[in-house]
Scaffold this motif. Structure first.
Motif, PDB file in Angstrom:
ATOM      1  N   PHE A   1       0.817  -1.218   0.000  1.00 10.97           N
ATOM      2  CA  PHE A   1       0.000   0.000   0.000  1.00 10.97           C
ATOM      3  C   PHE A   1       0.853   1.271   0.000  1.00 10.97           C
ATOM      4  O   PHE A   1       0.387   2.327  -0.423  1.00 10.97           O
ATOM      5  CB  PHE A   1      -0.968  -0.012   1.176  1.00 10.97           C
ATOM      6  CG  PHE A   1      -2.124  -0.945   0.966  1.00 10.97           C
ATOM      7  CD1 PHE A   1      -3.124  -0.643   0.051  1.00 10.97           C
ATOM      8  CD2 PHE A   1      -2.204  -2.146   1.641  1.00 10.97           C
ATOM      9  CE1 PHE A   1      -4.186  -1.494  -0.172  1.00 10.97           C
ATOM     10  CE2 PHE A   1      -3.251  -3.012   1.432  1.00 10.97           C
ATOM     11  CZ  PHE A   1      -4.258  -2.690   0.522  1.00 10.97           C
ATOM     12  N   ALA A   2       2.106   1.172   0.464  1.00 10.09           N
ATOM     13  CA  ALA A   2       3.009   2.317   0.357  1.00 10.09           C
ATOM     14  C   ALA A   2       3.316   2.596  -1.104  1.00 10.09           C
ATOM     15  O   ALA A   2       3.386   3.761  -1.537  1.00 10.09           O
ATOM     16  CB  ALA A   2       4.288   2.047   1.133  1.00 10.09           C
ATOM     17  N   VAL A   3       3.479   1.529  -1.887  1.00  7.23           N
ATOM     18  CA  VAL A   3       3.723   1.693  -3.328  1.00  7.23           C
ATOM     19  C   VAL A   3       2.475   2.228  -4.021  1.00  7.23           C
ATOM     20  O   VAL A   3       2.545   3.141  -4.843  1.00  7.23           O
ATOM     21  CB  VAL A   3       4.156   0.342  -3.951  1.00  7.23           C
ATOM     22  CG1 VAL A   3       4.219   0.450  -5.470  1.00  7.23           C
ATOM     23  CG2 VAL A   3       5.511  -0.087  -3.398  1.00  7.23           C
ATOM     24  N   LEU A   4       1.315   1.663  -3.695  1.00  4.07           N
ATOM     25  CA  LEU A   4       0.073   2.082  -4.341  1.00  4.07           C
ATOM     26  C   LEU A   4      -0.401   3.453  -3.872  1.00  4.07           C
ATOM     27  O   LEU A   4      -0.925   4.243  -4.659  1.00  4.07           O
ATOM     28  CB  LEU A   4      -1.027   1.050  -4.065  1.00  4.07           C
ATOM     29  CG  LEU A   4      -0.820  -0.353  -4.649  1.00  4.07           C
ATOM     30  CD1 LEU A   4      -1.947  -1.278  -4.195  1.00  4.07           C
ATOM     31  CD2 LEU A   4      -0.785  -0.289  -6.179  1.00  4.07           C
TER      32      LEU A   4
ATOM     33  N   LYS B   1       1.300  10.243   0.271  1.00  3.76           N
ATOM     34  CA  LYS B   1       0.221  10.544   1.222  1.00  3.76           C
ATOM     35  C   LYS B   1       0.058   9.416   2.239  1.00  3.76           C
ATOM     36  O   LYS B   1      -0.158   9.659   3.430  1.00  3.76           O
ATOM     37  CB  LYS B   1      -1.093  10.782   0.485  1.00  3.76           C
ATOM     38  CG  LYS B   1      -1.158  12.110  -0.260  1.00  3.76           C
ATOM     39  CD  LYS B   1      -2.543  12.343  -0.843  1.00  3.76           C
ATOM     40  CE  LYS B   1      -2.611  13.697  -1.517  1.00  3.76           C
ATOM     41  NZ  LYS B   1      -3.966  13.961  -2.086  1.00  3.76           N
ATOM     42  N   PHE B   2       0.158   8.188   1.754  1.00  3.02           N
ATOM     43  CA  PHE B   2      -0.046   7.059   2.661  1.00  3.02           C
ATOM     44  C   PHE B   2       1.114   6.916   3.647  1.00  3.02           C
ATOM     45  O   PHE B   2       0.898   6.564   4.816  1.00  3.02           O
ATOM     46  CB  PHE B   2      -0.219   5.763   1.869  1.00  3.02           C
ATOM     47  CG  PHE B   2      -0.458   4.560   2.722  1.00  3.02           C
ATOM     48  CD1 PHE B   2      -1.676   4.368   3.342  1.00  3.02           C
ATOM     49  CD2 PHE B   2       0.550   3.617   2.915  1.00  3.02           C
ATOM     50  CE1 PHE B   2      -1.896   3.261   4.149  1.00  3.02           C
ATOM     51  CE2 PHE B   2       0.335   2.506   3.715  1.00  3.02           C
ATOM     52  CZ  PHE B   2      -0.893   2.326   4.328  1.00  3.02           C
TER      53      PHE B   2
ATOM     54  N   GLY C   1      -5.452   1.762   3.499  1.00  8.57           N
ATOM     55  CA  GLY C   1      -4.593   1.712   2.323  1.00  8.57           C
ATOM     56  C   GLY C   1      -5.373   1.654   1.031  1.00  8.57           C
ATOM     57  O   GLY C   1      -4.979   2.253   0.019  1.00  8.57           O
ATOM     58  N   VAL C   2      -6.497   0.946   1.027  1.00  8.37           N
ATOM     59  CA  VAL C   2      -7.352   0.893  -0.162  1.00  8.37           C
ATOM     60  C   VAL C   2      -7.833   2.287  -0.525  1.00  8.37           C
ATOM     61  O   VAL C   2      -7.860   2.672  -1.701  1.00  8.37           O
ATOM     62  CB  VAL C   2      -8.553  -0.053   0.080  1.00  8.37           C
ATOM     63  CG1 VAL C   2      -9.587   0.085  -1.037  1.00  8.37           C
ATOM     64  CG2 VAL C   2      -8.080  -1.493   0.172  1.00  8.37           C
TER      65      VAL C   2
ATOM     66  N   LEU D   1      -8.055   2.673  -5.059  1.00 10.80           N
ATOM     67  CA  LEU D   1      -8.786   1.489  -5.509  1.00 10.80           C
ATOM     68  C   LEU D   1     -10.257   1.589  -5.129  1.00 10.80           C
ATOM     69  O   LEU D   1     -10.643   2.407  -4.283  1.00 10.80           O
ATOM     70  CB  LEU D   1      -8.174   0.227  -4.893  1.00 10.80           C
ATOM     71  CG  LEU D   1      -6.707  -0.062  -5.238  1.00 10.80           C
ATOM     72  CD1 LEU D   1      -6.207  -1.262  -4.424  1.00 10.80           C
ATOM     73  CD2 LEU D   1      -6.544  -0.337  -6.726  1.00 10.80           C
ATOM     74  N   ASP D   2     -11.070   0.759  -5.728  1.00  7.88           N
ATOM     75  CA  ASP D   2     -12.486   0.715  -5.419  1.00  7.88           C
ATOM     76  C   ASP D   2     -12.648   0.341  -3.945  1.00  7.88           C
ATOM     77  O   ASP D   2     -12.147  -0.695  -3.488  1.00  7.88           O
ATOM     78  CB  ASP D   2     -13.173  -0.327  -6.311  1.00  7.88           C
ATOM     79  CG  ASP D   2     -14.694  -0.323  -6.155  1.00  7.88           C
ATOM     80  OD1 ASP D   2     -15.196   0.294  -5.194  1.00  7.88           O
ATOM     81  OD2 ASP D   2     -15.367  -0.948  -6.995  1.00  7.88           O
ATOM     82  N   THR D   3     -13.353   1.171  -3.181  1.00  8.69           N
ATOM     83  CA  THR D   3     -13.506   0.915  -1.754  1.00  8.69           C
ATOM     84  C   THR D   3     -14.276  -0.378  -1.467  1.00  8.69           C
ATOM     85  O   THR D   3     -14.208  -0.912  -0.357  1.00  8.69           O
ATOM     86  CB  THR D   3     -14.221   2.092  -1.066  1.00  8.69           C
ATOM     87  OG1 THR D   3     -15.456   2.361  -1.745  1.00  8.69           O
ATOM     88  CG2 THR D   3     -13.353   3.346  -1.100  1.00  8.69           C
ATOM     89  N   ASN D   4     -15.014  -0.862  -2.446  1.00 12.38           N
ATOM     90  CA  ASN D   4     -15.707  -2.137  -2.269  1.00 12.38           C
ATOM     91  C   ASN D   4     -14.730  -3.296  -2.128  1.00 12.38           C
ATOM     92  O   ASN D   4     -15.102  -4.383  -1.669  1.00 12.38           O
ATOM     93  CB  ASN D   4     -16.643  -2.414  -3.444  1.00 12.38           C
ATOM     94  CG  ASN D   4     -17.808  -1.443  -3.489  1.00 12.38           C
ATOM     95  OD1 ASN D   4     -18.369  -1.095  -2.462  1.00 12.38           O
ATOM     96  ND2 ASN D   4     -18.159  -0.986  -4.678  1.00 12.38           N
TER      97      ASN D   4
END
Length: 337
Positions: free
Chosen positions: A34-37, A41-42, A296-297, A302-305
């Protein structure tokens, strides 16, 4: 030289065989993904505050839930205690005009009472804890809703806390990091002592292994069960206090997500669903993994779903691989000797 290498290998194997080892490696992997994605900000203060704030609230509840699961029980009523406690604080200190300290005491008393009822019913009947706590959950929700509507004429209550109370329970340091994070860490340290250092924790593990044998060994299983449920109720009520002080608003249906989120953190943290095994450190790491994924999502765009899908897959993976990882490490280091 060979003896030194062997000793180091033994220490490394012993470390990796701990239940927290696989969870920690999972945390590193999840955070890197999630750091990469999510980018800057993350990995920046806003990202850290977002998942730490989530981890603090669910983590405070997950800790006593983990002790109950180690002892072989479940507590579903936590989802009703959180809003009931918030409403109690708001009603006592806002509607009835009592000092905020009285409101907080009343809110915590709600959790202790529900926990006591849960523990009493579990120890005095043969009904499974899952069924009992589902019943007390709906009972607590119904009472909280009925009393709030009867007293205020609505399902929500507002409360604006004084600056000192806000600083202790609801302040966001730097506008981002809530003080609940420090409460969570302090409570985790207290639970670590209770479970892993004090003799009281031996009783919890013994109950999860074989309740009848624990009772025959002289462990006061009924009293210990009631204590565990009261701890769970108290922790849930404390989260309710943190929420009403921080958000200034209490709603009847505000705590339902804590039910499965807390169980999810406990399972990801390596606590055996059959009871008898687990650790506070593992639960803390599992809570962080859960929070990193949920936030992270969002930061990755990414789609929160996908959150529910990822969390569900992680839950199944954790349950399936916790023992497998330890067995693999055991075999690997046994062969390397």
């Amino acid at each position: 030289m060979a003896d030194t290498i062997s000793a180091r290998s033994g220490r490394l194997g012993q470390l990796l065989r701990r239940p927290e080892a696989g969870i920690f490696l999972g945390l590193i992997t999840v955070y890197i993904i999630f750091a990469v994605l999510g980018g800057e900000k993350f990995i920046g203060p806003s990202g850290w505050s977002s998942w730490l704030n989530v981890a603090a609230e669910v983590g405070i509840i997950a800790l006593p839930v983990s002790l109950l699961m180690i002892a072989g029980y479940l507590d579903i009523s936590v989802g009703a205690v959180v809003p009931a406690s918030s409403l109690a604080v708001a009603l006592i200190s806002n509607h009835f005009g009592m000092p905020i300290v009285v409101g907080i005491a009343g809110g915590l008393a709600v959790g202790l009472l529900v926990g006591f009822v849960n523990g009493l019913l579990v120890t005095r009947t043969s009904v499974p804890s899952l069924i009992i706590t589902i019943g007390t959950m709906f009972g607590t929700m119904g009472l909280a809703l009925g009393l709030t509507v009867w007293i205020k004429g609505s399902t929500g209550v507002f409360l604006v806390a004084d600056p000192v109370t806000k600083l202790i329970f609801g302040e966001a340091l730097g506008g981002m990091f809530r003080v609940g994070i420090f409460w969570w860490l302090a409570i985790a340290a207290a639970f670590y002592y209770l479970l892993h250092v004090s003799p009281w924790g031996n009783g919890v593990f013994a109950m999860g292994g074989d309740r009848e044998s624990a009772r025959n060994a002289g462990i006061p299983t009924d009293r210990l069960t009631i204590q565990l449920y009261m701890l769970s109720g108290l922790a849930s009520a404390f989260v309710g206090v943190l929420q009403i002080i921080a958000n200034s608003n209490a709603q009847v249906a505000a705590g339902s997500t804590f039910i499965f989120n807390s169980i999810m953190c406990v399972a990801i943290g390596g606590v055996a669903l059959t009871g008898g095994a687990g650790s506070v450190l593992g639960v803390v790491l599992g809570t962080i993994i859960f929070s990193v994924v949920t936030q992270g999502v969002f930061y990755s765009g990414l789609d929160t779903n996908l959150v529910s899908i990822v969390i569900g897959a992680m839950f199944l993976l954790a349950v399936l691989t916790n023992d497998s990882f330890r067995n693999f490490i055991q075999i690997f280091f046994s062969k390397s000797k």
